[in-house]
Motif scaffolding. Structure first.
Motif, mmCIF file in Angstrom:
data_model
loop_
_atom_site.group_PDB
_atom_site.id
_atom_site.type_symbol
_atom_site.label_atom_id
_atom_site.label_comp_id
_atom_site.label_asym_id
_atom_site.label_seq_id
_atom_site.Cartn_x
_atom_site.Cartn_y
_atom_site.Cartn_z
ATOM 1 N N LEU A 136 45.977 35.007 44.786
ATOM 2 C CA LEU A 136 45.959 35.330 43.355
ATOM 3 C C LEU A 136 45.075 36.535 43.079
ATOM 4 C CD1 LEU A 136 45.837 31.747 41.802
ATOM 5 C CD2 LEU A 136 47.615 33.452 41.393
ATOM 6 N N GLU A 137 43.919 36.585 43.726
ATOM 7 C CA GLU A 137 43.019 37.730 43.536
ATOM 8 C C GLU A 137 43.665 39.020 44.037
ATOM 9 O OE1 GLU A 137 40.338 37.957 41.889
ATOM 10 O OE2 GLU A 137 39.919 35.830 41.519
ATOM 11 N N ARG A 138 44.428 38.909 45.110
ATOM 12 C CA ARG A 138 45.065 40.085 45.715
ATOM 13 C C ARG A 138 46.011 40.771 44.740
ATOM 14 N NH1 ARG A 138 48.679 39.893 51.312
ATOM 15 N NH2 ARG A 138 49.222 42.115 51.374
ATOM 16 N N VAL A 139 46.621 39.997 43.844
ATOM 17 C CA VAL A 139 47.549 40.581 42.874
ATOM 18 C C VAL A 139 46.931 40.629 41.478
ATOM 19 C CG1 VAL A 139 49.595 39.920 44.182
ATOM 20 C CG2 VAL A 139 48.686 38.349 42.458
ATOM 21 N N ASP A 140 45.587 40.529 41.425
ATOM 22 C CA ASP A 140 44.847 40.612 40.166
ATOM 23 C C ASP A 140 45.290 39.522 39.188
ATOM 24 O OD1 ASP A 140 42.954 41.645 38.420
ATOM 25 O OD2 ASP A 140 44.386 43.013 37.458
ATOM 26 N N ALA A 141 45.427 38.289 39.711
ATOM 27 C CA ALA A 141 45.849 37.170 38.877
ATOM 28 C C ALA A 141 44.928 35.968 39.046
ATOM 29 C CB ALA A 141 47.294 36.789 39.212
ATOM 30 N N GLY A 142 43.709 36.190 39.516
ATOM 31 C CA GLY A 142 42.784 35.082 39.712
ATOM 32 C C GLY A 142 42.518 34.293 38.455
ATOM 33 N N ARG A 143 42.497 34.966 37.310
ATOM 34 C CA ARG A 143 42.214 34.302 36.030
ATOM 35 C C ARG A 143 43.347 33.376 35.597
ATOM 36 N NH1 ARG A 143 45.122 36.866 32.087
ATOM 37 N NH2 ARG A 143 46.062 38.860 32.692
ATOM 38 N N LEU A 144 44.498 33.451 36.289
ATOM 39 C CA LEU A 144 45.657 32.660 35.897
ATOM 40 C C LEU A 144 45.775 31.348 36.671
ATOM 41 C CD1 LEU A 144 48.271 35.567 35.726
ATOM 42 C CD2 LEU A 144 47.054 34.510 33.806
ATOM 43 N N ALA A 145 44.789 31.043 37.515
ATOM 44 C CA ALA A 145 44.872 29.858 38.377
ATOM 45 C C ALA A 145 45.081 28.570 37.576
ATOM 46 C CB ALA A 145 43.616 29.748 39.238
ATOM 47 N N ALA A 146 44.353 28.423 36.466
ATOM 48 C CA ALA A 146 44.429 27.178 35.697
ATOM 49 C C ALA A 146 45.462 27.228 34.583
ATOM 50 C CB ALA A 146 43.055 26.860 35.106
ATOM 51 N N ALA A 147 46.004 28.395 34.299
ATOM 52 C CA ALA A 147 47.015 28.522 33.240
ATOM 53 C C ALA A 147 48.360 28.022 33.749
ATOM 54 C CB ALA A 147 47.132 29.981 32.805
#
Length: 214
Positions: A76-87
């Protein structure tokens, strides 16, 4: 006799073993994940974790290890989506959900990333950002296989193009040799003009030739 198709140099594959070497992103896959599964909506993290099992989300019978969770978070971090883990995917924008699916496709470190009409439903800006992520993945050494109707999606990192017309191979070769005005005009059945800019190829209907034909 020899098989007409070889994948990663082999003619025969166990489909489950082959699947582990491929990461797949498509608009249809997107739709399925946004709709959820029998357990309900799917979070970003669970969507990525499901890449280890080739399933639509994570289910109770599947054993998720801490190492899997770490790899999913890294993807997720690799594609700049770490903040979306819980969404949940149903609350994300189309571009956000598509990035989560890239992370899912990459979580098991596949040899090739298969993109089937990957920017369907994305606006112009979201399409650009999505394809820039794809370029970065290619630059890190992952093979790209892109299926598209849109010439402008063929990123500079793609070197070989297979042009299809009515389900048959019309042309196959180096990108510069295939994506020419004559080849594309024949494939689309209309006179087209081709221009090059920054490694991309842009195509438009040739008004001069269209007027001549009229």
């Amino acid at each position: 006799s020899a098989s007409p198709i070889r994948v990663f140099g082999q003619e025969r594959w166990d489909v489950f073993e082959l699947r582990s070497k491929l990461g797949i992103v498509s608009a249809d896959l997107h739709d399925r994940f946004v709709h959820g599964n029998s357990n309900g909506v799917i979070t970003g993290l669970d969507a990525v974790l499901s890449g280890f099992f080739a399933s639509q989300g994570v289910f109770a019978h599947q054993r998720v290890t801490e190492e899997m969770r770490r790899q999913a978070a890294d993807a997720l971090e690799r594609v700049d989506a770490g903040r979306l883990a819980a969404a949940t995917l149903d609350t994300m924008s189309t571009g956000e959900a598509r990035r989560v699916l890239i992370a899912r496709a990459l979580v098991h470190q596949p040899r090739a990333l298969v993109l089937d009409e990957p920017t369907r439903g994305l606006d112009l800006v979201a399409q650009h950002h999505f394809m820039e992520r794809v370029r970065a993945i290619a630059q890190q050494g992952t093979t790209l296989l892109l299926v598209t109707h849109h010439i402008e999606e063929i990123v500079p990192e793609i070197s070989r193009v297979i042009l299809l017309r009515r389900g048959r191979v019309a042309c196959d070769g180096a990108k510069a040799d295939v994506l020419t005005a004559p080849h594309l005009s024949a494939a689309f059945g209309a006179p087209l003009a081709v221009t090059h800019a920054d490694g991309y190829i842009h195509v438009r209907v040739d008004p001069a030739q269209t007027a001549t034909l009229a």
